[in-house]
Design an enzyme around this catalytic site. Structure first.
Site, PDB file in Angstrom:
ATOM      1  NE  ARG A   1      46.615  57.275  33.248  1.00 27.01           N
ATOM      2  CZ  ARG A   1      45.572  57.098  34.193  1.00 27.01           C
ATOM      3  NH1 ARG A   1      44.984  55.823  34.251  1.00 27.01           N
ATOM      4  NH2 ARG A   1      44.910  57.789  34.852  1.00 27.01           N
TER       5      ARG A   1
ATOM      6  CG  ASP B   1      42.699  56.341  31.667  1.00 29.40           C
ATOM      7  OD1 ASP B   1      42.151  55.738  32.559  1.00 29.40           O
ATOM      8  OD2 ASP B   1      43.756  56.275  30.995  1.00 29.40           O
TER       9      ASP B   1
ATOM     10  CG  HIS C   1      38.910  52.735  33.235  1.00 36.39           C
ATOM     11  ND1 HIS C   1      39.548  51.567  33.376  1.00 36.39           N
ATOM     12  CD2 HIS C   1      39.804  53.564  33.283  1.00 36.39           C
ATOM     13  CE1 HIS C   1      40.824  51.810  33.307  1.00 36.39           C
ATOM     14  NE2 HIS C   1      41.067  53.107  33.392  1.00 36.39           N
TER      15      HIS C   1
ATOM     16  CG  HIS D   1      41.984  51.604  29.299  1.00 40.56           C
ATOM     17  ND1 HIS D   1      41.428  52.787  29.251  1.00 40.56           N
ATOM     18  CD2 HIS D   1      42.926  51.565  30.171  1.00 40.56           C
ATOM     19  CE1 HIS D   1      41.972  53.498  30.016  1.00 40.56           C
ATOM     20  NE2 HIS D   1      42.779  52.902  30.805  1.00 40.56           N
TER      21      HIS D   1
HETATM   22  C1  SIN Z   1      44.999  52.139  33.241  1.00 48.58           C
HETATM   23  O1  SIN Z   1      43.905  51.812  33.517  1.00 48.58           O
HETATM   24  O2  SIN Z   1      45.499  53.142  33.116  1.00 48.58           O
HETATM   25  C2  SIN Z   1      46.277  50.975  33.603  1.00 48.58           C
HETATM   26  C3  SIN Z   1      46.277  49.972  32.554  1.00 48.58           C
HETATM   27  C4  SIN Z   1      47.080  48.895  32.718  1.00 48.58           C
HETATM   28  O3  SIN Z   1      47.798  48.800  33.832  1.00 48.58           O
HETATM   29  O4  SIN Z   1      47.319  48.045  31.910  1.00 48.58           O
END
Ligand code: SIN
Length: 306
Positions: free
Chosen positions: A297, A129, A127, A282
């Site tokens: 995050r 974000d 996805h 990602h």
């Molecule tokens: C995310 O998608 O923001 C998390 C990525 C992760 O935990 O590696």
């Protein structure tokens, strides 16, 4: 083959530097040919001057994901650094905001007092974000707090490269198309698969109405075109029958994650990773459930995709 467009003026970077500081002596070292760089020798705990911020910004645009090793920074410093790049998004899952810092989403598989302290399955599907909002994210900064001894990698795929290497039939199929993005695309499925996801309140549901974005977007700072669909949030291509939309999306998803366009990040203690959600998708690869993983995050707001 040109992938640039000059339809609109490009966005400009306007940070708030601390120009009383001397420049830091750091280097940008590419990790993979198409994606990823490490910024070596910088301390993000020290406010950056405009020359240093401009170099970090350029590395981010050139490499799409930049890795800063061994950043022993506080949540306040993480937030302050993130804010140079734009306004921070407050995630809809207020249950997992870091206490006292709603700008930080806790990504974690840790259970304390019988309750998850963070979103344990964040990033389970590829996805970009916040693509489910009218103003999707410019980029995200993930800071390692506690890492498993095995697994827990994050993978990043270059969506400029995905667009630029589309076979002709797919290039024609996506031209001028729009797609629906929804936070709820996989929500119930993930809620059933594991017990991380809270039932959303009416107020939370009201924040995540479906949105429509172009299937191919133009990066607002570089003018480069990128595929902008993902398995995690894109539910259909507008104007196509359901079966054709599904087939096209599945082909686009498979094409987006070709190995030559991926950087796989293996986390080390105190890493901070800053990626561009306008040019990448990602995925969190996951780790054995008994091993603790916790990261913080921040997510920067971007522009309306065009
Ligand atoms: C995310 O998608 O923001 C998390 C990525 C992760 O935990 O590696």
């Amino acid at each position: 083959m040109s992938t640039l467009t000059s339809e609109r003026p490009l966005a400009t970077f306007a940070p708030t530097p601390d120009n009383s500081r001397a420049s830091q002596d750091f280097e940008v070292v590419a990790l993979e040919e198409n994606v990823g760089a490490e910024i070596v020798g910088i301390d993000l705990g020290i406010p950056l001057n405009s020359a240093d911020l401009a170099r970090v910004h350029k590395a981010h645009l050139d490499h799409h994901v930049v890795v800063f090793r061994d950043q022993r920074i506080t949540p306040e410093q993480h937030i302050a650094f993130s804010r140079h790049f734009g306004k921070l998004i407050i995630h809809v899952l207020h249950q997992f905001h870091l206490k006292g810092h709603p700008e930080i989403l806790t990504v974690s598989n840790i259970i304390e007092d019988g309750k998850p302290i963070g979103l344990g399955d964040a990033g389970k599907y590829w996805h970009s974000d916040i693509s489910y909002k009218p103003l999707p994210s410019l980029g995200s900064l993930l800071h390692a707090q506690e890492l498993p001894s095995e697994g827990g990698d994050t993978l990043f795929a270059n969506m400029h490269a995905a667009y630029e290497t589309l076979p002709t039939h797919l290039r024609q199929a996506v031209e001028g198309r729009q797609a629906a993005h929804s936070y709820l695309a996989k929500y119930d499925q993930m809620k059933r698969e594991a017990n991380w996801r809270p039932t959303l309140s009416p107020a939370q549901l009201a924040q995540v109405d479906e949105v429509i974005h172009p299937v191919v977007r133009t990066h607002p700072e570089t003018g480069r075109r990128a595929l902008f669909v993902s398995e995690g949030f894109t539910t259909r291509i507008e104007g196509l029958p359901e079966d054709e939309s599904r087939t096209l999306l599945d082909e686009l998803f498979a094409h987006s994650i070709r190995p030559e366009n991926i950087y796989r990040h293996k986390w080390r203690e105190h890493d901070l990773v800053f990626w561009d959600n306008r040019s990448l998708i990602h995925l969190a690869a996951g780790c054995p459930p008994e091993l603790r993983r916790k990261l913080y995050r921040t997510t920067i707001e971007g522009d309306v995709p065009y």
